[in-house]
Design an enzyme around this catalytic site. Structure first.
Site, mmCIF file in Angstrom:
data_model
loop_
_atom_site.group_PDB
_atom_site.id
_atom_site.type_symbol
_atom_site.label_atom_id
_atom_site.label_comp_id
_atom_site.label_asym_id
_atom_site.label_seq_id
_atom_site.Cartn_x
_atom_site.Cartn_y
_atom_site.Cartn_z
ATOM 1 N NE ARG A 250 4.029 3.026 -89.181
ATOM 2 C CZ ARG A 250 3.583 4.200 -88.738
ATOM 3 N NH1 ARG A 250 2.319 4.543 -88.970
ATOM 4 N NH2 ARG A 250 4.370 5.010 -88.060
ATOM 5 C CD GLU A 279 2.421 4.345 -96.114
ATOM 6 O OE1 GLU A 279 3.109 5.300 -95.684
ATOM 7 O OE2 GLU A 279 1.464 3.888 -95.507
ATOM 8 C CG HIS A 297 0.712 7.280 -93.693
ATOM 9 N ND1 HIS A 297 1.716 6.352 -93.537
ATOM 10 C CD2 HIS A 297 0.274 7.551 -92.427
ATOM 11 C CE1 HIS A 297 1.883 6.077 -92.247
ATOM 12 N NE2 HIS A 297 1.020 6.804 -91.557
#
Length: 339
Positions: A250, A279, A297
């Site tokens: 993360r 993000e 991602h």
């Protein structure tokens, strides 16, 4: 209830099938299109991005389960609006977008989709590691720009085989990454919340100590408050000007501002990143660097993995609606925290 289902004492719903089986389920945030279609076909409600009051005013008392992603999750303020909520079902292994401590306190169960995405994410970590050490993406840009005939060759890259690699978070994914690196004859160390007794790899007592001992630091730790900026400025400095950072966990686990500064100043050799702190926003400074490989991602973004994640998400939801339990729980419904 008007949909014919029978609520059980734990908040699950039995006796529903067909087009109304998800009528007491709320989708929060975007998901895989086919999963959203399956939920909609089952009568699930959708939480609007804006102006939620009307929808919640009409349906909040009915909702027993939420399906969401780990990034979006369910915060305490939404739990406040859903008095019958007993299950938060996540599409993904991460659930850091959900206030899990508050959910447990209220007896709301939380599930995720572990194992099914382990291989895909581990493959991504290895791909980023090879790419950034060997400079393949930068070399690709060099060729595409026509610079092979006009400029000197790119600088020599680093060898992957035999390198010293640290794994931050030796869980399912971290272990799978380490297993792959064994084929490259890498020397592997790790830091984890607890020592993994069965592990053949060397344990280091802190992220900083691990970073100082390796050439590449791979971040595979879970997200959430406990790991917020676990990779801080001191850890990046310990990794040093010849070191590389890989993050498939993360964005919150890494101090992104410190990472940008270390890369810009040459205090870190490079980074391969699949995740970011905010993000989908990515700092312009990272996008401008040729020493960084950036992915949107996509660690688990394979056809096989996403299909397996969707199937397990629906298994968890259907299991809860049938008997009030999950197939792959983080914790089961009504396992309340005692204080």
């Amino acid at each position: 209830m008007t949909d014919g289902g029978t609520p059980s004492s734990n908040g699950s719903v039995s006796g529903l099938d067909g087009p109304q089986r998800f009528s007491r389920v709320l989708r929060v945030g975007g998901l895989k299109p086919s999963l959203m279609e399956a939920l909609e076909a089952g009568g699930a409600l959708v939480l609007p991005d804006d102006d939620r009051d009307d929808m919640l005013g009409r349906h909040a008392d009915e909702i027993v389960a939420v399906v969401t992603s780990g990034r979006v999750g369910v915060k305490a303020d939404l739990m406040d609006r859903l008095p019958a909520l007993r299950a938060i079902v996540h599409f993904g292994v991460g659930y850091d977008g959900t206030d899990a401590d508050e959910a447990r306190r209220r007896g709301i169960g939380v599930s995720n989709t572990p194992d099914v995405l382990t291989d895909a994410v581990a493959d991504t970590a290895l791909g980023l590691l090879i790419d950034i050490l060997r400079g393949f993406s930068a070399a690709d840009r060099y060729v595409r720009a026509g610079e092979w005939t006009t400029k000197p060759m790119p600088p020599l890259a680093r060898q992957v085989s035999g390198s010293r690699v640290g794994i931050l978070g030796l869980g399912r994914i971290g272990g799978a990454i380490a297993h792959r690196l064994e084929a490259f004859d890498c020397t592997i160390g790790y830091h984890n919340r607890n020592v993994v007794e069965s592990s053949p790899y060397q344990y280091y007592s802190s992220p900083r100590e691990l970073a100082a001992a390796v050439e590449v630091l791979v971040v595979a730790a879970a997200g959430g408050p406990e790991t917020q900026q676990l990779v801080d400025r001191e850890t990046l400095d310990a990794l040093g000007p010849d070191g590389f950072l890989i993050n498939v966990a993360r964005g919150s686990v890494v101090d992104e501002d410190a990472l940008v500064e270390a890369l810009q100043s040459g205090r870190l050799a490079g980074a391969g990143l699949d995740v970011f702190a905010h993000e989908p926003e990515v700092p312009d400074a990272l996008r401008a660097l040729d020493t960084v490989v950036l992915l949107p991602h996509v660690g688990s973004a394979t056809v096989q993995t996403r299909a397996a994640m969707e199937a397990l998400t629906l298994e968890n939801l259907n299991s809860f609606l049938a008997d009030g339990t999950f197939v792959t729980p983080v914790f089961q419904p009504d396992q309340k925290e005692t204080r």
